[in-house]
Scaffold this motif. Structure first.
Motif, PDB file in Angstrom:
ATOM      1  N   VAL A 287      -5.431   7.427  -7.521  1.00 33.56           N
ATOM      2  CA  VAL A 287      -5.827   8.736  -6.992  1.00 33.56           C
ATOM      3  C   VAL A 287      -6.575   8.515  -5.676  1.00 33.56           C
ATOM      4  N   THR A 288      -5.981   8.994  -4.583  1.00 31.93           N
ATOM      5  CA  THR A 288      -6.610   8.808  -3.264  1.00 31.93           C
ATOM      6  C   THR A 288      -7.622   9.927  -3.035  1.00 31.93           C
ATOM      7  N   LEU A 289      -8.855   9.517  -2.711  1.00 29.70           N
ATOM      8  CA  LEU A 289      -9.961  10.472  -2.652  1.00 29.70           C
ATOM      9  C   LEU A 289     -10.350  10.866  -1.230  1.00 29.70           C
TER      10      LEU A 289
ATOM     11  N   VAL B 279      -5.854  -5.999   6.744  1.00 29.04           N
ATOM     12  CA  VAL B 279      -5.233  -7.272   6.331  1.00 29.04           C
ATOM     13  C   VAL B 279      -3.991  -7.510   7.209  1.00 29.04           C
ATOM     14  N   ARG B 280      -3.973  -8.617   7.933  1.00 26.47           N
ATOM     15  CA  ARG B 280      -2.873  -8.873   8.868  1.00 26.47           C
ATOM     16  C   ARG B 280      -2.204 -10.227   8.673  1.00 26.47           C
ATOM     17  N   SER B 281      -2.647 -10.973   7.671  1.00 26.45           N
ATOM     18  CA  SER B 281      -2.075 -12.319   7.491  1.00 26.45           C
ATOM     19  C   SER B 281      -2.380 -12.824   6.086  1.00 26.45           C
TER      20      SER B 281
ATOM     21  N   GLY C  90      -0.487  -2.985   4.490  1.00 25.98           N
ATOM     22  CA  GLY C  90      -0.172  -1.612   4.891  1.00 25.98           C
ATOM     23  C   GLY C  90       0.698  -1.593   6.136  1.00 25.98           C
ATOM     24  N   ARG C  91       0.065  -1.389   7.304  1.00 27.12           N
ATOM     25  CA  ARG C  91       0.859  -1.309   8.540  1.00 27.12           C
ATOM     26  C   ARG C  91       1.788  -2.510   8.739  1.00 27.12           C
ATOM     27  N   PRO C  92       1.351  -3.759   8.402  1.00 28.06           N
ATOM     28  CA  PRO C  92       2.278  -4.884   8.649  1.00 28.06           C
ATOM     29  C   PRO C  92       3.643  -4.716   7.975  1.00 28.06           C
TER      30      PRO C  92
ATOM     31  N   CYS D  73       0.839  -1.212   0.000  1.00 31.01           N
ATOM     32  CA  CYS D  73       0.000   0.000   0.000  1.00 31.01           C
ATOM     33  C   CYS D  73       0.867   1.252   0.000  1.00 31.01           C
ATOM     34  N   PRO D  74       0.306   2.367  -0.487  1.00 30.41           N
ATOM     35  CA  PRO D  74       1.047   3.627  -0.368  1.00 30.41           C
ATOM     36  C   PRO D  74       1.099   4.079   1.091  1.00 30.41           C
ATOM     37  N   ILE D  75       2.292   4.367   1.565  1.00 32.65           N
ATOM     38  CA  ILE D  75       2.470   4.853   2.940  1.00 32.65           C
ATOM     39  C   ILE D  75       3.303   6.129   2.871  1.00 32.65           C
TER      40      ILE D  75
ATOM     41  N   ALA E 180       3.673   3.701  -4.683  1.00 34.23           N
ATOM     42  CA  ALA E 180       4.507   4.742  -4.064  1.00 34.23           C
ATOM     43  C   ALA E 180       3.644   5.957  -3.755  1.00 34.23           C
ATOM     44  N   SER E 181       3.763   6.446  -2.525  1.00 34.52           N
ATOM     45  CA  SER E 181       2.935   7.577  -2.082  1.00 34.52           C
ATOM     46  C   SER E 181       3.442   8.901  -2.641  1.00 34.52           C
ATOM     47  N   THR E 182       2.522   9.825  -2.868  1.00 34.84           N
ATOM     48  CA  THR E 182       2.903  11.214  -3.167  1.00 34.84           C
ATOM     49  C   THR E 182       3.869  11.732  -2.107  1.00 34.84           C
TER      50      THR E 182
ATOM     51  N   PHE F  96      -7.944  -4.011  -2.802  1.00 34.48           N
ATOM     52  CA  PHE F  96      -8.514  -3.919  -1.445  1.00 34.48           C
ATOM     53  C   PHE F  96      -7.411  -3.781  -0.399  1.00 34.48           C
ATOM     54  N   ASP F  97      -7.672  -2.923   0.606  1.00 33.81           N
ATOM     55  CA  ASP F  97      -6.853  -2.950   1.826  1.00 33.81           C
ATOM     56  C   ASP F  97      -7.674  -2.489   3.013  1.00 33.81           C
ATOM     57  N   SER F  98      -7.057  -2.510   4.170  1.00 31.41           N
ATOM     58  CA  SER F  98      -7.581  -2.052   5.466  1.00 31.41           C
ATOM     59  C   SER F  98      -7.897  -3.231   6.372  1.00 31.41           C
TER      60      SER F  98
HETATM   61  C1  FNR Z   1      -1.351   5.334   5.082  1.00 28.33           C
HETATM   62  N1  FNR Z   1      -2.196   5.297   3.966  1.00 28.33           N
HETATM   63  C2  FNR Z   1      -1.942   6.109   2.877  1.00 28.33           C
HETATM   64  N2  FNR Z   1      -2.744   6.031   1.778  1.00 28.33           N
HETATM   65  C3  FNR Z   1      -2.480   6.794   0.691  1.00 28.33           C
HETATM   66  O1  FNR Z   1      -3.220   6.704  -0.302  1.00 28.33           O
HETATM   67  N3  FNR Z   1      -1.389   7.622   0.679  1.00 28.33           N
HETATM   68  C4  FNR Z   1      -0.563   7.759   1.738  1.00 28.33           C
HETATM   69  O2  FNR Z   1       0.405   8.512   1.696  1.00 28.33           O
HETATM   70  C5  FNR Z   1      -0.859   6.995   2.902  1.00 28.33           C
HETATM   71  N4  FNR Z   1      -0.082   7.106   4.023  1.00 28.33           N
HETATM   72  C6  FNR Z   1      -0.278   6.261   5.106  1.00 28.33           C
HETATM   73  C7  FNR Z   1       0.574   6.314   6.195  1.00 28.33           C
HETATM   74  C8  FNR Z   1       0.410   5.403   7.252  1.00 28.33           C
HETATM   75  C9  FNR Z   1       1.368   5.441   8.415  1.00 28.33           C
HETATM   76  C10 FNR Z   1      -0.622   4.455   7.211  1.00 28.33           C
HETATM   77  C11 FNR Z   1      -0.782   3.434   8.316  1.00 28.33           C
HETATM   78  C12 FNR Z   1      -1.493   4.426   6.137  1.00 28.33           C
HETATM   79  C13 FNR Z   1      -3.267   4.290   3.893  1.00 28.33           C
HETATM   80  C14 FNR Z   1      -2.731   2.974   3.325  1.00 28.33           C
HETATM   81  O3  FNR Z   1      -2.430   3.093   1.971  1.00 28.33           O
HETATM   82  C15 FNR Z   1      -3.748   1.843   3.516  1.00 28.33           C
HETATM   83  O4  FNR Z   1      -4.984   2.243   2.976  1.00 28.33           O
HETATM   84  C16 FNR Z   1      -3.887   1.456   4.984  1.00 28.33           C
HETATM   85  O5  FNR Z   1      -2.624   1.344   5.587  1.00 28.33           O
HETATM   86  C17 FNR Z   1      -4.640   0.139   5.163  1.00 28.33           C
HETATM   87  O6  FNR Z   1      -4.899  -0.107   6.515  1.00 28.33           O
HETATM   88  P1  FNR Z   1      -4.029  -1.130   7.412  1.00 28.33           P
HETATM   89  O7  FNR Z   1      -4.301  -2.504   6.879  1.00 28.33           O
HETATM   90  O8  FNR Z   1      -2.610  -0.726   7.256  1.00 28.33           O
HETATM   91  O9  FNR Z   1      -4.517  -0.929   8.800  1.00 28.33           O
END
Ligand code: FNR
Length: 380
Positions: free
Chosen positions: A170-172, A310-312, A330-332, A89-91, A120-122, A306-308
């Motif tokens: 595109v994150t909305l 997912v831990r395993s 994501g967080r994992p 996921c983008p972080i 890759a996140s913005t 899909f995300d949010s």
């Molecule tokens: C995010 N997420 C996120 N999403 C996005 O579109 N651009 C971003 O820059 C970020 N940055 C970001 C930072 C951190 C620390 C977290 C934890 C999350 C959201 C991310 O892409 C994803 O939707 C979530 O992490 C999914 O939830 P879980 O499974 O990580 O709890």
């Protein structure tokens, strides 16, 4: 098998095989303000917890003697063949979660080693061009937080296309930041000043607006960034986004089936069902609960990411059984990065994939099509 064989040689695994233990190790490794940033969710974090708990409310029914000796989890996304239906996921500000502040590059290298695509996140702390270079042939998607300066938005989009990213996400749901008490009660982010702006400070358009050296005055840079960050994208914006790029466009933060139908009608190439890990809006449904209607509305015409929560690997399999085309960690992986850098992320991805593959074997599902057809049952 690798882990067991090493154990017989007396070699203990360097990293944990499960997300919960990895998270505990990350909590020991990260400074408190970084941990707070990663952990924080909106409000009392109820939606964030519900995202995770939702997976326990569904169960797979195993089939025996189905010949699942070899599994094929490959899938096609935007015309690209993927060996596994998993992505990173983008972080944003990922660099602060790694020892050397180059967590984006470490993650890209882990993606390249495993073939797992990276979004890759913005707000990456390394410029997107450097991330793309580390990814090599492994697909990368660029996630856009559209700024309210259209020329800057177009510049970022076109840089992503030139750099070799294969889709625009595109994150909305994040044109304003959610109410996150864990962060608001700390508000101790001096180190963030100069770090979260790599794509901006390397952008000609941003630099010309800034009019001075970003290194000389990081607070002025952060202030300009804050003033352009956050644009409430509307459906009509898809016109200029489409004009700016030939990349497939994916909308992230979709939960309602009507939004999926609208996206399809407007020629969007994919939807990304997510509630941002509960960081943005509290009081919402767990993301997994919204997935079946999103899949139904996508009607096999466009892919559903899909995300949010997912831990395993087994969570991943459940989301795939519900019809997701690919599932995001994501967080994992952020925790794995904090614990072991690039190697930690590789270990995490391999663990997820190994668990998913084993589950498909034991439950008798050799392919994703067979898994989907079998469906899931609600736990009573
Ligand atoms: C995010 N997420 C996120 N999403 C996005 O579109 N651009 C971003 O820059 C970020 N940055 C970001 C930072 C951190 C620390 C977290 C934890 C999350 C959201 C991310 O892409 C994803 O939707 C979530 O992490 C999914 O939830 P879980 O499974 O990580 O709890």
């Amino acid at each position: 098998l690798e882990i067991y064989l090493n154990g017989m040689r007396g070699l203990q695994p360097r990293y944990p095989a499960d997300a919960a233990t990895m998270e505990r190790r990350a909590a020991e490794a990260l400074p408190p303000w970084v941990l707070s940033y990663v952990k924080s969710g909106a409000g009392d974090e109820g939606t964030q917890r519900a995202n995770v708990e939702a997976f326990a409310k569904w169960g797979l029914v195993p089939r025996m003697m189905e010949g699942a000796y070899e599994r094929d989890l490959s899938t096609t996304l935007f015309g690209i063949e993927l060996e596994h239906p998993l992505f990173l996921c983008p972080i944003g500000v990922l660099g602060i979660c790694s020892q050397d502040f180059h967590g984006d590059l470490a993650t890209a290298r882990a993606a390249a080693r495993t073939g797992v695509p990276m979004v890759a996140s913005t707000l990456s702390q390394d410029p997107m061009e450097d991330i793309a270079a580390e990814l090599g042939d492994t697909p990368g998607f660029f996630q856009l937080y559209p700024p309210n300066d259209r020329d800057l938005a177009i510049s970022l989009i076109q840089r992503a296309e030139r750099a070799g990213f294969s889709a625009l996400v595109v994150t909305l749901d994040t044109w304003v930041t959610g109410w996150r008490p864990r962060d608001l009660n700390t508000a101790n982010f001096p180190q963030l000043r100069g770090y979260c702006l790599a794509n901006y400070v390397t952008d000609e358009h941003f630099r010309s607006r800034l009019g001075n050296d970003p290194d000389a005055d990081p607070l002025a840079t952060a202030a300009l960034w804050a003033s352009v960050f956050g644009y409430a994208t509307s459906w009509s914006d898809l016109d200029w986004i489409r004009e700016a790029t030939s990349l497939p466009i994916v909308l992230k933060g979709i939960s309602h089936p009507d939004d999926v139908r609208k996206a399809r009608d407007l020629g969007v190439d994919g939807v990304y069902c997510s509630n941002h890990g509960g960081r943005q809006a509290n009081g919402g449904l767990p993301a997994l609960q919204t997935l079946p209607k999103v899949v139904e509305a996508a009607a096999d015409e466009i892919p559903v990411l899909f995300d949010s929560g997912v831990r395993s690997g087994s969570d991943m399999v459940k989301a795939l059984a519900m019809g997701a085309t690919a599932v995001g960690t994501g967080r994992p992986y952020v925790h794995a990065l904090a614990v072991g850098g690039e190697d930690g992320v590789v270990h995490h991805l391999r663990s997820f994939l190994a668990e998913a593959d084993l589950l498909m074997a034991i439950d008798g599902y050799p392919t994703l099509d067979r898994l989907r057809a079998a469906g899931l049952e609600r736990v009573h």
